[in-house]
Design an enzyme around this catalytic site. Structure first.
Site, PDB file in Angstrom:
ATOM      1  N   CYS A 111       6.257   1.199  -5.772  1.00  0.00           N
ATOM      2  CA  CYS A 111       6.225   0.790  -4.370  1.00  0.00           C
ATOM      3  C   CYS A 111       6.970  -0.530  -4.199  1.00  0.00           C
ATOM      4  CB  CYS A 111       4.774   0.651  -3.913  1.00  0.00           C
ATOM      5  SG  CYS A 111       4.579  -0.180  -2.326  1.00  0.00           S
ATOM      6  N   GLU A 112       7.938  -0.575  -3.289  1.00  0.00           N
ATOM      7  CA  GLU A 112       8.729  -1.787  -3.132  1.00  0.00           C
ATOM      8  C   GLU A 112       7.967  -2.901  -2.413  1.00  0.00           C
ATOM      9  OE1 GLU A 112      11.392  -1.200   0.925  1.00  0.00           O
ATOM     10  OE2 GLU A 112      12.176  -0.408  -0.950  1.00  0.00           O
ATOM     11  N   HIS A 113       6.808  -2.579  -1.844  1.00  0.00           N
ATOM     12  CA  HIS A 113       6.044  -3.589  -1.108  1.00  0.00           C
ATOM     13  C   HIS A 113       5.124  -4.418  -2.002  1.00  0.00           C
ATOM     14  CE1 HIS A 113       6.751  -0.397   2.100  1.00  0.00           C
ATOM     15  NE2 HIS A 113       7.467  -1.439   2.474  1.00  0.00           N
ATOM     16  N   HIS A 114       4.590  -3.794  -3.070  1.00  0.00           N
ATOM     17  CA  HIS A 114       3.673  -4.508  -3.956  1.00  0.00           C
ATOM     18  C   HIS A 114       4.051  -4.393  -5.435  1.00  0.00           C
ATOM     19  CE1 HIS A 114       1.157  -3.782  -0.318  1.00  0.00           C
ATOM     20  NE2 HIS A 114       0.729  -5.005  -0.574  1.00  0.00           N
ATOM     21  N   GLN A 152       8.216   6.191  -0.278  1.00  0.00           N
ATOM     22  CA  GLN A 152       8.174   7.625  -0.568  1.00  0.00           C
ATOM     23  C   GLN A 152       9.031   8.439   0.405  1.00  0.00           C
ATOM     24  OE1 GLN A 152       4.328   9.220  -1.649  1.00  0.00           O
ATOM     25  NE2 GLN A 152       4.825  11.213  -0.802  1.00  0.00           N
ATOM     26  N   HIS A 180      -0.449   6.211  -4.392  1.00  0.00           N
ATOM     27  CA  HIS A 180       0.116   4.863  -4.396  1.00  0.00           C
ATOM     28  C   HIS A 180      -0.962   3.916  -4.897  1.00  0.00           C
ATOM     29  CE1 HIS A 180       3.703   5.623  -1.607  1.00  0.00           C
ATOM     30  NE2 HIS A 180       3.105   6.801  -1.746  1.00  0.00           N
ATOM     31  N   CYS A 182      -0.982   0.839  -4.804  1.00  0.00           N
ATOM     32  CA  CYS A 182      -1.224  -0.264  -3.877  1.00  0.00           C
ATOM     33  C   CYS A 182      -2.305   0.106  -2.869  1.00  0.00           C
ATOM     34  CB  CYS A 182       0.062  -0.670  -3.158  1.00  0.00           C
ATOM     35  SG  CYS A 182       1.018   0.685  -2.511  1.00  0.00           S
TER      36      CYS A 182
END
Length: 223
Positions: A111-114, A152, A180, A182
């Protein structure tokens, strides 16, 4: 008024994609893999030191280098266009004109956010337009685009778009069902939920073709 930092947190915490392409800078490949590993190694050392970890301990002293190599060579290796799998096609000499489905392709992404794992399965299908592709190439295409900081929805679209180019047909579809971490291990910590995304191209937008594909991927083909 929403400040930029608050907006960025809101986008990240809600797993919202802002770009259909992976957001890379123009100078992304100026550094060699070895130079990137060395730079990331120092960054990881800084993070662990800030957290108060003792990097002289035998268990930790090699961690910065291991993490740096893992980032560059493994879990983010799909950022490097030189690692894109060759996708040779073959003439469909046996005239198989029905749907071909490759189901339960393992997906390991991040996941590019976390920067936490995304783990699941991809189901990919196409209808030949005169060409076919080796089955293992479908797995390799999924793996290549998964090995990036990802969202995703974007991953699902990239797989379809790549196979459409390779096979010279719009008749390609992909469904991904993934967990995910996260969501599962932090924040709401819901260990049961998963995320399903789908991209349907060409004839797969037709309700009967879409339904046939979805029925195929429900089949229990375990041995």
């Amino acid at each position: 008024m929403i400040h930029n930092e608050d907006l960025s947190d809101e986008i990240g915490n809600n797993h919202i994609a802002t770009n259909s392409e992976n957001p890379l800078r123009k100078d992304a490949f100026i550094l060699s893999d070895e130079e990137k590993i060395e730079a990331i190694k120092k960054d990881v050392e800084s993070i662990l030191n800030t957290l108060g970890m003792d990097l002289t301990d035998d268990s930790l002293k090699g961690t910065p280098n291991r993490v740096a190599k893992m980032f560059v060579k493994e879990i983010f290796g799909g950022l490097n266009p030189n690692k894109k799998p060759s996708s040779s096609t073959f003439e469909n000499k046996y005239k198989y004109n029905e749907m071909l489905v490759e189901k339960n392709i393992t997906v390991y992404s991040t996941c590019e956010h976390h920067l936490l794992p995304i783990v699941g399965r991809a189901h990919v299908a196409y209808i030949s337009n005169g060409s076919v592709v080796g089955l293992s190439k479908m797995n390799r295409i999924v793996d290549y685009f998964a090995k990036r900081p990802q969202v995703q929805e974007r991953l699902t679209m990239q797989i379809v778009e790549e196979l459409q180019k390779v096979l010279n047909t719009k008749d390609v579809a992909c469904v991904i069902d993934a967990k995910h971490l996260c969501v599962n291990s932090r924040g709401i910590r819901d260990i049961e939920s998963s995320t399903v995304t789908a991209e349907f191209g060409g004839r797969f937008k037709e309700e009967n073709v879409k339904r046939e594909f979805l029925d195929y991927i429900k089949l229990d083909t375990s041995f």
